[in-house]
Design a protein around this motif. Structure first.
Motif, short mmCIF file in Angstrom:
data_model
loop_
_atom_site.label_atom_id
_atom_site.label_comp_id
_atom_site.label_asym_id
_atom_site.label_seq_id
_atom_site.Cartn_x
_atom_site.Cartn_y
_atom_site.Cartn_z
N ARG A 60 -9.68 1.22 -6.50
CA ARG A 60 -10.51 0.98 -7.68
C ARG A 60 -11.69 0.07 -7.35
O ARG A 60 -12.79 0.26 -7.86
N TRP A 61 -11.46 -0.94 -6.51
CA TRP A 61 -12.58 -1.80 -6.11
C TRP A 61 -13.64 -1.00 -5.37
O TRP A 61 -14.83 -1.16 -5.61
N ILE A 62 -13.20 -0.15 -4.45
CA ILE A 62 -14.14 0.63 -3.64
C ILE A 62 -14.90 1.62 -4.51
O ILE A 62 -16.13 1.76 -4.40
N GLU A 63 -14.19 2.31 -5.39
CA GLU A 63 -14.85 3.28 -6.28
C GLU A 63 -15.88 2.61 -7.18
O GLU A 63 -16.94 3.17 -7.47
N GLY A 64 -15.56 1.38 -7.64
CA GLY A 64 -16.47 0.67 -8.54
C GLY A 64 -17.45 -0.24 -7.83
O GLY A 64 -18.19 -0.99 -8.49
N LYS A 65 -17.40 -0.23 -6.48
CA LYS A 65 -18.25 -1.13 -5.68
C LYS A 65 -18.09 -2.58 -6.15
O LYS A 65 -19.07 -3.33 -6.32
N HIS A 66 -16.85 -2.96 -6.35
CA HIS A 66 -16.50 -4.29 -6.85
C HIS A 66 -15.83 -5.08 -5.72
O HIS A 66 -14.92 -4.58 -5.07
N LYS A 67 -16.29 -6.28 -5.49
CA LYS A 67 -15.67 -7.12 -4.45
C LYS A 67 -14.30 -7.62 -4.93
O LYS A 67 -14.11 -7.85 -6.13
N GLY A 68 -13.40 -7.81 -4.01
CA GLY A 68 -12.07 -8.29 -4.38
C GLY A 68 -11.39 -8.99 -3.22
O GLY A 68 -11.85 -8.93 -2.07
N VAL A 69 -10.29 -9.66 -3.54
CA VAL A 69 -9.49 -10.38 -2.54
C VAL A 69 -8.02 -10.04 -2.75
O VAL A 69 -7.53 -10.04 -3.89
N VAL A 70 -7.34 -9.75 -1.65
CA VAL A 70 -5.88 -9.55 -1.69
C VAL A 70 -5.25 -10.70 -0.92
O VAL A 70 -5.51 -10.88 0.27
N LEU A 71 -4.43 -11.48 -1.62
CA LEU A 71 -3.68 -12.57 -0.98
C LEU A 71 -2.21 -12.18 -0.95
O LEU A 71 -1.61 -11.96 -2.00
N SER A 72 -1.64 -12.09 0.23
CA SER A 72 -0.22 -11.75 0.37
C SER A 72 0.56 -12.97 0.87
O SER A 72 0.12 -13.66 1.80
N ILE A 73 1.69 -13.22 0.24
CA ILE A 73 2.55 -14.33 0.65
C ILE A 73 3.59 -13.77 1.62
O ILE A 73 4.40 -12.91 1.25
N LEU A 74 3.57 -14.28 2.83
CA LEU A 74 4.49 -13.84 3.88
C LEU A 74 5.62 -14.86 4.04
O LEU A 74 5.98 -15.53 3.10
N SER A 75 6.15 -14.95 5.22
CA SER A 75 7.11 -16.00 5.56
C SER A 75 6.99 -16.26 7.05
O SER A 75 6.41 -15.46 7.80
N THR A 76 7.54 -17.38 7.51
CA THR A 76 7.45 -17.71 8.93
C THR A 76 8.27 -16.74 9.78
O THR A 76 8.14 -16.74 11.01
N SER A 77 9.05 -15.88 9.16
CA SER A 77 9.80 -14.88 9.92
C SER A 77 8.87 -13.88 10.59
O SER A 77 9.26 -13.19 11.54
N THR A 78 7.61 -13.79 10.13
CA THR A 78 6.64 -12.90 10.78
C THR A 78 6.29 -13.41 12.17
O THR A 78 5.79 -12.66 13.01
N ILE A 79 6.56 -14.69 12.44
CA ILE A 79 6.29 -15.29 13.74
C ILE A 79 7.57 -15.42 14.55
O ILE A 79 7.60 -15.12 15.75
N THR A 80 8.63 -15.84 13.90
CA THR A 80 9.86 -16.21 14.62
C THR A 80 10.98 -15.19 14.52
O THR A 80 11.92 -15.24 15.30
N GLY A 81 10.87 -14.25 13.54
CA GLY A 81 12.05 -13.46 13.21
C GLY A 81 13.03 -14.32 12.43
O GLY A 81 12.86 -15.55 12.31
N ARG A 82 14.06 -13.71 11.85
CA ARG A 82 15.04 -14.50 11.12
C ARG A 82 16.35 -13.73 11.04
O ARG A 82 16.41 -12.64 10.48
N ALA A 83 17.38 -14.30 11.62
CA ALA A 83 18.69 -13.66 11.62
C ALA A 83 19.25 -13.58 10.21
O ALA A 83 18.99 -14.45 9.37
N PHE A 84 19.97 -12.52 9.95
CA PHE A 84 20.70 -12.29 8.70
C PHE A 84 19.80 -11.98 7.51
O PHE A 84 20.29 -11.85 6.39
N THR A 85 18.51 -11.86 7.73
CA THR A 85 17.58 -11.39 6.68
C THR A 85 16.62 -10.37 7.30
O THR A 85 15.41 -10.42 7.08
N VAL A 86 17.16 -9.46 8.08
CA VAL A 86 16.35 -8.53 8.86
C VAL A 86 15.42 -7.67 8.00
O VAL A 86 14.23 -7.53 8.31
N PRO A 87 15.89 -7.03 6.91
CA PRO A 87 14.97 -6.20 6.12
C PRO A 87 13.79 -7.00 5.57
O PRO A 87 12.65 -6.52 5.56
N SER A 88 14.04 -8.22 5.13
CA SER A 88 12.95 -9.06 4.62
C SER A 88 11.97 -9.41 5.73
O SER A 88 10.75 -9.34 5.54
N SER A 89 12.48 -9.78 6.90
CA SER A 89 11.61 -10.12 8.02
C SER A 89 10.76 -8.93 8.43
O SER A 89 9.56 -9.07 8.73
#
Length: 221
Positions: A54-83
């Motif tokens: 919708r932003w692209i079709e309307g030539k409207h600027k936008g920002v997407v902020l996603s909240i991750l976790s430190t598991s993206t760097i280290t991995g995390r045992a017992f929460t594999v699907p989330s990591s």
């Protein structure tokens, strides 16, 4: 998303929905894994693509902020699907920063450390596990939610789109350790991309997010 856009386009999309629980990975059923992947990965992707289109079709600027976790760097045992899901969202953030940057859409992310909430504590620190969030932090405390909110506010602001990444981070009081090889690598990438006009400030802003991510982890939060 159609209903959200009825009155006016949104300017910022925050991907914060997620699910997780502790489990021995070999005992996870497909349905259990899907229960985590659906909101954490699929929902994030669907909302991001819907807003971006919708932003692209309307030539409207936008920002997407996603909240991750430190598991993206280290991995995390017992929460594999989330990591796995959070790591995929990081890949989406980096990819779309290049693809959508020239169209005025910035994609940024934060990988917070320990910012306890009743929900997270109940899911990830069940009774009987003696170690607390603060004991794992070199500063002896967990993060404060205002700190996370301030970083998020900066990343979605127009100031985060400036190309002078280092100066902008230091202007808002984030001290960058330029001896850290990871930070040096990121700053070099920014300079190289700016030199060839590669997606302009949008890619630089993506690097701001990654450097801020390193700062967050480096502070033990």
């Amino acid at each position: 998303m159609d209903q959200v856009w009825q009155d006016a386009p949104i300017d910022v999309l925050v991907n914060n929905a997620a699910a997780t629980f502790i489990a021995q990975s070999e005992h996870l059923s497909f349905r259990a894994a899907d229960a985590i992947l659906a909101p954490t990965l699929h929902g994030t992707m669907y909302c991001t693509l819907a807003a971006g289109r919708r932003w692209i079709e309307g030539k409207h600027k936008g920002v997407v902020l996603s909240i991750l976790s430190t598991s993206t760097i280290t991995g995390r045992a017992f929460t594999v699907p989330s990591s796995m899901a959070k790591t995929a969202v990081l890949a989406m953030t980096r990819s779309l920063a290049v693809e959508w940057g020239p169209k005025g859409i910035r994609t940024v992310a934060i990988a917070p450390g320990a910012f306890p909430t009743p929900g997270a504590t109940g899911q990830l620190r069940p009774e009987g596990r003696g170690e607390t969030w603060s004991h794992r932090n070199p500063l002896g405390r967990a993060g404060e939610h205002s700190e996370l909110a301030n970083l998020a506010s900066f990343l979605i602001s127009d100031q985060a789109g400036r190309s002078n990444v280092l100066a902008e981070l230091e202007r808002i009081g984030l001290k960058v350790d330029k001896s850290d090889p990871r930070v040096t690598r990121l700053l070099d990438e920014v300079k190289e991309r700016e030199a060839i006009g590669y997606a302009g400030g949008a890619v630089a802003a993506g690097q701001v997010a990654e450097i801020a991510l390193l700062l967050t982890i480096g502070a033990g939060r």
